[in-house]
Scaffold this active site. Sequence first.
Site, PDB file in Angstrom:
ATOM      1  CE  LYS A  29      -2.330   1.486   3.645  1.00  0.00           C
ATOM      2  NZ  LYS A  29      -2.124   3.038   3.818  1.00  0.00           N
ATOM      3  CG  ASP A  58      -4.412   4.557   1.871  1.00  0.00           C
ATOM      4  OD1 ASP A  58      -5.573   5.594   1.662  1.00  0.00           O
ATOM      5  OD2 ASP A  58      -4.223   4.330   3.161  1.00  0.00           O
ATOM      6  CE  LYS A  60      -6.753   6.303   5.362  1.00  0.00           C
ATOM      7  NZ  LYS A  60      -5.254   6.190   5.019  1.00  0.00           N
TER       8      LYS A  60
HETATM    9  O1  3DU Z   1       0.000   2.218  11.837  1.00  0.00           O
HETATM   10  P1  3DU Z   1       0.754   1.699  10.648  1.00  0.00           P
HETATM   11  O2  3DU Z   1       2.344   2.573  10.466  1.00  0.00           O
HETATM   12  O3  3DU Z   1       0.947   0.253  10.791  1.00  0.00           O
HETATM   13  O4  3DU Z   1       0.178   1.904   9.390  1.00  0.00           O
HETATM   14  C1  3DU Z   1      -1.126   1.892   9.082  1.00  0.00           C
HETATM   15  C2  3DU Z   1      -1.421   2.314   7.580  1.00  0.00           C
HETATM   16  O5  3DU Z   1      -2.763   2.294   7.368  1.00  0.00           O
HETATM   17  C3  3DU Z   1      -1.254   3.719   7.233  1.00  0.00           C
HETATM   18  O6  3DU Z   1      -0.833   3.690   5.840  1.00  0.00           O
HETATM   19  C4  3DU Z   1      -2.424   4.736   7.451  1.00  0.00           C
HETATM   20  O7  3DU Z   1      -2.647   5.624   6.458  1.00  0.00           O
HETATM   21  C5  3DU Z   1      -3.448   3.278   7.137  1.00  0.00           C
HETATM   22  N1  3DU Z   1      -4.634   3.636   7.681  1.00  0.00           N
HETATM   23  C6  3DU Z   1      -4.815   3.798   9.011  1.00  0.00           C
HETATM   24  O8  3DU Z   1      -3.891   3.670   9.753  1.00  0.00           O
HETATM   25  C7  3DU Z   1      -6.155   3.731   9.675  1.00  0.00           C
HETATM   26  C8  3DU Z   1      -7.295   3.964   8.842  1.00  0.00           C
HETATM   27  O9  3DU Z   1      -8.470   3.769   9.283  1.00  0.00           O
HETATM   28  C9  3DU Z   1      -7.200   3.586   7.403  1.00  0.00           C
HETATM   29  C10 3DU Z   1      -5.904   3.588   6.885  1.00  0.00           C
END
Ligand code: 3DU
Length: 212
Positions: A29, A58, A60
């Site tokens: 992603k 992504d 969004k």
């Molecule tokens: O917290 P992490 O580093 O594992 O990343 C989570 C990813 O998922 C990050 O790219 C963020 O933009 C995405 N994401 C969320 O964290 C929460 C959501 O509700 C939707 C997408």
Amino acid sequence: MKNRVILAMDKYIPLEILSEIESEVYGLKIGLPLVLDLGLEKVRNLVKEVNIEEIIVDFKLADIGYVMKSVVEKMLFADSFIAHSFIGVKGSLDELKSYLDEKGKGLYLVASMSHSGWNNSFLSYIKEVIKEINPKGIVIGATKTDLISSFKREFSSIKIISPGVGVQGANYGDAICAGADFEIIGRSIYTAKDPVNQLKSINKIIEDRVMN
Ligand code: 3DU
């Protein structure tokens, strides 16, 4: 068991590491911070070098159809794109969906985010939008396992992908056990000292939980 992790790449991960990781993940992603850091051309070239089943962009997206199409048309090296669902259908998601269908690309809609401040009061409206658009998949925070299970029952043919695992608090495998198809994991992998082994350990934890 097929890989159940989508690697969230919000920061640059060198190609040498990505090549070792590619057989351990289902998807990659691409986040907006990565594109702003590297520039679109470098991201495109990086993606070309890796052999990963699904590349998801992504940003969004949450805009009128014309603007969202203007964004995705620059990134057709990806397989699918994430947009918000609260923006509604007419003049917005309907146009984006038709464009992506025409290009053979997938659309994921955000149904519920992972952070505590997300407000689920619009859930019934979001469900209406999802029904009308019929996207390839939906995004539901891994921190909301009850919601994952209820969406899985209601939208059994739509893929569920779940962020919020690791750093944000959900345990590896929570979302999959609740009915998600894939867990989206970023920082817990790419900030680890040894991202490749970290990912392998995460895959093992998820596999063990699915088997039991
Ligand atoms: O917290 P992490 O580093 O594992 O990343 C989570 C990813 O998922 C990050 O790219 C963020 O933009 C995405 N994401 C969320 O964290 C929460 C959501 O509700 C939707 C997408």
